[in-house]
Design a protein around this motif. Sequence first.
Motif, mmCIF file in Angstrom:
data_model
loop_
_atom_site.group_PDB
_atom_site.id
_atom_site.type_symbol
_atom_site.label_atom_id
_atom_site.label_comp_id
_atom_site.label_asym_id
_atom_site.label_seq_id
_atom_site.Cartn_x
_atom_site.Cartn_y
_atom_site.Cartn_z
ATOM 1 N N GLY A 193 -13.864 11.522 3.679
ATOM 2 C CA GLY A 193 -13.634 10.085 3.562
ATOM 3 C C GLY A 193 -12.932 9.696 2.278
ATOM 4 N N PRO A 194 -13.488 10.056 1.116
ATOM 5 C CA PRO A 194 -12.794 9.733 -0.139
ATOM 6 C C PRO A 194 -11.400 10.352 -0.238
ATOM 7 N N ARG A 195 -11.207 11.546 0.351
ATOM 8 C CA ARG A 195 -9.885 12.160 0.307
ATOM 9 C C ARG A 195 -8.870 11.344 1.119
ATOM 10 N N ILE A 196 -9.302 10.779 2.233
ATOM 11 C CA ILE A 196 -8.416 9.933 3.031
ATOM 12 C C ILE A 196 -8.033 8.688 2.240
ATOM 13 N N VAL A 197 -9.009 8.051 1.626
ATOM 14 C CA VAL A 197 -8.748 6.842 0.843
ATOM 15 C C VAL A 197 -7.787 7.141 -0.303
ATOM 16 N N ARG A 198 -8.003 8.258 -0.985
ATOM 17 C CA ARG A 198 -7.123 8.618 -2.100
ATOM 18 C C ARG A 198 -5.726 8.985 -1.605
ATOM 19 N N SER A 199 -5.644 9.654 -0.468
ATOM 20 C CA SER A 199 -4.340 9.988 0.105
ATOM 21 C C SER A 199 -3.517 8.734 0.355
ATOM 22 N N ILE A 200 -4.153 7.741 0.953
ATOM 23 C CA ILE A 200 -3.462 6.486 1.238
ATOM 24 C C ILE A 200 -2.996 5.822 -0.060
ATOM 25 N N ALA A 201 -3.879 5.781 -1.049
ATOM 26 C CA ALA A 201 -3.561 5.098 -2.305
ATOM 27 C C ALA A 201 -2.417 5.786 -3.047
ATOM 28 N N VAL A 202 -2.433 7.113 -3.099
ATOM 29 C CA VAL A 202 -1.393 7.843 -3.825
ATOM 30 C C VAL A 202 -0.034 7.654 -3.156
ATOM 31 N N LEU A 203 0.019 7.796 -1.840
ATOM 32 C CA LEU A 203 1.294 7.621 -1.145
ATOM 33 C C LEU A 203 1.766 6.175 -1.213
ATOM 34 N N ALA A 204 0.836 5.214 -1.109
ATOM 35 C CA ALA A 204 1.205 3.795 -1.187
ATOM 36 C C ALA A 204 1.825 3.467 -2.538
ATOM 37 N N ALA A 205 1.249 3.983 -3.608
ATOM 38 C CA ALA A 205 1.792 3.708 -4.942
ATOM 39 C C ALA A 205 3.216 4.228 -5.073
ATOM 40 N N ALA A 206 3.478 5.427 -4.541
ATOM 41 C CA ALA A 206 4.821 5.998 -4.623
ATOM 42 C C ALA A 206 5.813 5.201 -3.786
ATOM 43 N N LEU A 207 5.399 4.775 -2.598
ATOM 44 C CA LEU A 207 6.285 3.984 -1.749
ATOM 45 C C LEU A 207 6.582 2.628 -2.369
ATOM 46 N N ALA A 208 5.573 1.996 -2.943
ATOM 47 C CA ALA A 208 5.774 0.684 -3.577
ATOM 48 C C ALA A 208 6.713 0.790 -4.767
ATOM 49 N N ALA A 209 6.548 1.842 -5.570
ATOM 50 C CA ALA A 209 7.421 2.025 -6.724
ATOM 51 C C ALA A 209 8.869 2.238 -6.290
ATOM 52 N N ALA A 210 9.070 3.021 -5.246
ATOM 53 C CA ALA A 210 10.425 3.265 -4.759
ATOM 54 C C ALA A 210 11.050 1.994 -4.204
ATOM 55 N N ALA A 211 10.275 1.204 -3.480
ATOM 56 C CA ALA A 211 10.804 -0.048 -2.931
ATOM 57 C C ALA A 211 11.180 -1.018 -4.045
ATOM 58 N N ARG A 212 10.375 -1.019 -5.103
ATOM 59 C CA ARG A 212 10.661 -1.898 -6.246
ATOM 60 C C ARG A 212 11.916 -1.453 -6.997
ATOM 61 N N ASP A 213 12.055 -0.141 -7.175
ATOM 62 C CA ASP A 213 13.154 0.374 -7.990
ATOM 63 C C ASP A 213 14.452 0.569 -7.216
ATOM 64 N N GLU A 214 14.337 0.880 -5.923
ATOM 65 C CA GLU A 214 15.522 1.236 -5.140
ATOM 66 C C GLU A 214 15.811 0.256 -4.013
ATOM 67 N N GLY A 215 14.905 -0.683 -3.781
ATOM 68 C CA GLY A 215 15.039 -1.592 -2.653
ATOM 69 C C GLY A 215 14.358 -1.029 -1.421
ATOM 70 N N ALA A 216 13.847 -1.912 -0.607
ATOM 71 C CA ALA A 216 13.147 -1.485 0.602
ATOM 72 C C ALA A 216 14.144 -0.939 1.620
ATOM 73 N N PRO A 217 13.761 0.091 2.369
ATOM 74 C CA PRO A 217 14.647 0.609 3.417
ATOM 75 C C PRO A 217 14.713 -0.355 4.597
ATOM 76 N N ASP A 218 15.641 -0.090 5.513
ATOM 77 C CA ASP A 218 15.731 -0.904 6.723
ATOM 78 C C ASP A 218 14.547 -0.631 7.649
ATOM 79 N N VAL A 219 14.161 0.617 7.730
ATOM 80 C CA VAL A 219 13.089 1.024 8.647
ATOM 81 C C VAL A 219 12.141 1.961 7.919
#
Length: 392
Positions: A70-96
């Motif tokens: 359970g905690p590993r799933i929660v942490r997996s989501i949080a780590v990937l979400a942070a990386a995706l949010a940073a990329a969207a902020r720095d590079e712009g959101a993708p189309d899809v």
Amino acid sequence: MRIHQLTYSTKPRGGVVHTLALAEALAARGHEVTVWTLGRGGDRAFFRDVEPAVRVRVVPFAPRDDEAVGPRIVRSIAVLAAALAAAARDEGAPDVVHAQDCISANAALDAGLAPVRTVHHLDRFTTPQLVACHERAIVAPVARLAVSGAVADELAAGWGLRPAIVGNGVDADRFAAAVHDPRTARWRQRLGPYVLALGGIEPRKGTLDLLEAWALLRVRRPDVRLVLAGGETLFDYRDYRAAFDARVEALAAGPSGDAARPVVLGTVDEADLAPLVAGAAALGFVSVQEGFGLAALEALAAGVPVVARRLPVLEEVFGGTVAYGQDPRSFADALDRVLGGDAPDPAAGRALAAGARWDDVAARHEAAYAAVLRDGGDGGAALDLGGAVLAR
């Protein structure tokens, strides 16, 4: 289009194989594709090389001793979400943004992105964090796709959602060519005649049923071995593995001794996978739950007979190209028949596999993405893909 494909692992699980092949096919059609994943256990790359036209972003995910599922799933989501949010902020959101599993779908949602979600199969979890992950990844995405009509029907019955159906592809040429690969002969020399199962030892794959079927089969064909390959997973199947190991020990305590032990290979190098499949006398595909059946399609491409559990989805995808059973005894009987030469016409199986081209799958995804960009999502109803994909 700028497309982000999301998956949860670098290992050769079915959804990961799908993600990479789809990304490569989309890139070959001129799209700008990035694949995102978590690098578990220090992984910095996928289990195989990826075409240079596809950008790969592996987000580090450090292991933690004794971390529960359970905690590993929660942490997996949080780590990937942070990386995706940073990329969207720095590079712009993708189309899809296209998520291929519940972890990556939740990560995209937490990053403020609106993902398309492919539902490969529906799971039944008891871990609360996984239950929540699974539910949100079905209801919250902007649009849903299903890899088969059976999965689409489950979504309609359980959630009132009607996804478009976009089936899987397979690298049929690779598995067909493996018939003549010298490594195929080496697998046969090493193992003798063998029934192969892919996906590891876990409840969804029905591994215990296949073990019991093989024990029955050995009475008639004592020279045939059972070989199990694959198995990387996030989930905790220790109790199931313990039951499997205990049953193996009980079989090995009988008159056959160690000959009653299956060969457990674990994860196989990608270069050896197609020869391992092509070298098999049969593929045992007795999953209790599937969305499509990629491993069976790979075996058919290599001309290897398949014994499958009689599930609606497998009857939908494979029809009469495979043999069916429903329990260990009927699996053993079906394996005995196909090993004795009474198998479905291999030409029909090869033709089915050859028709599942990744370029066609990519074209259907293009239509799905265009519909989402045009309409803003599926609104719970099947996307209008202009006839490219049939939706129930």
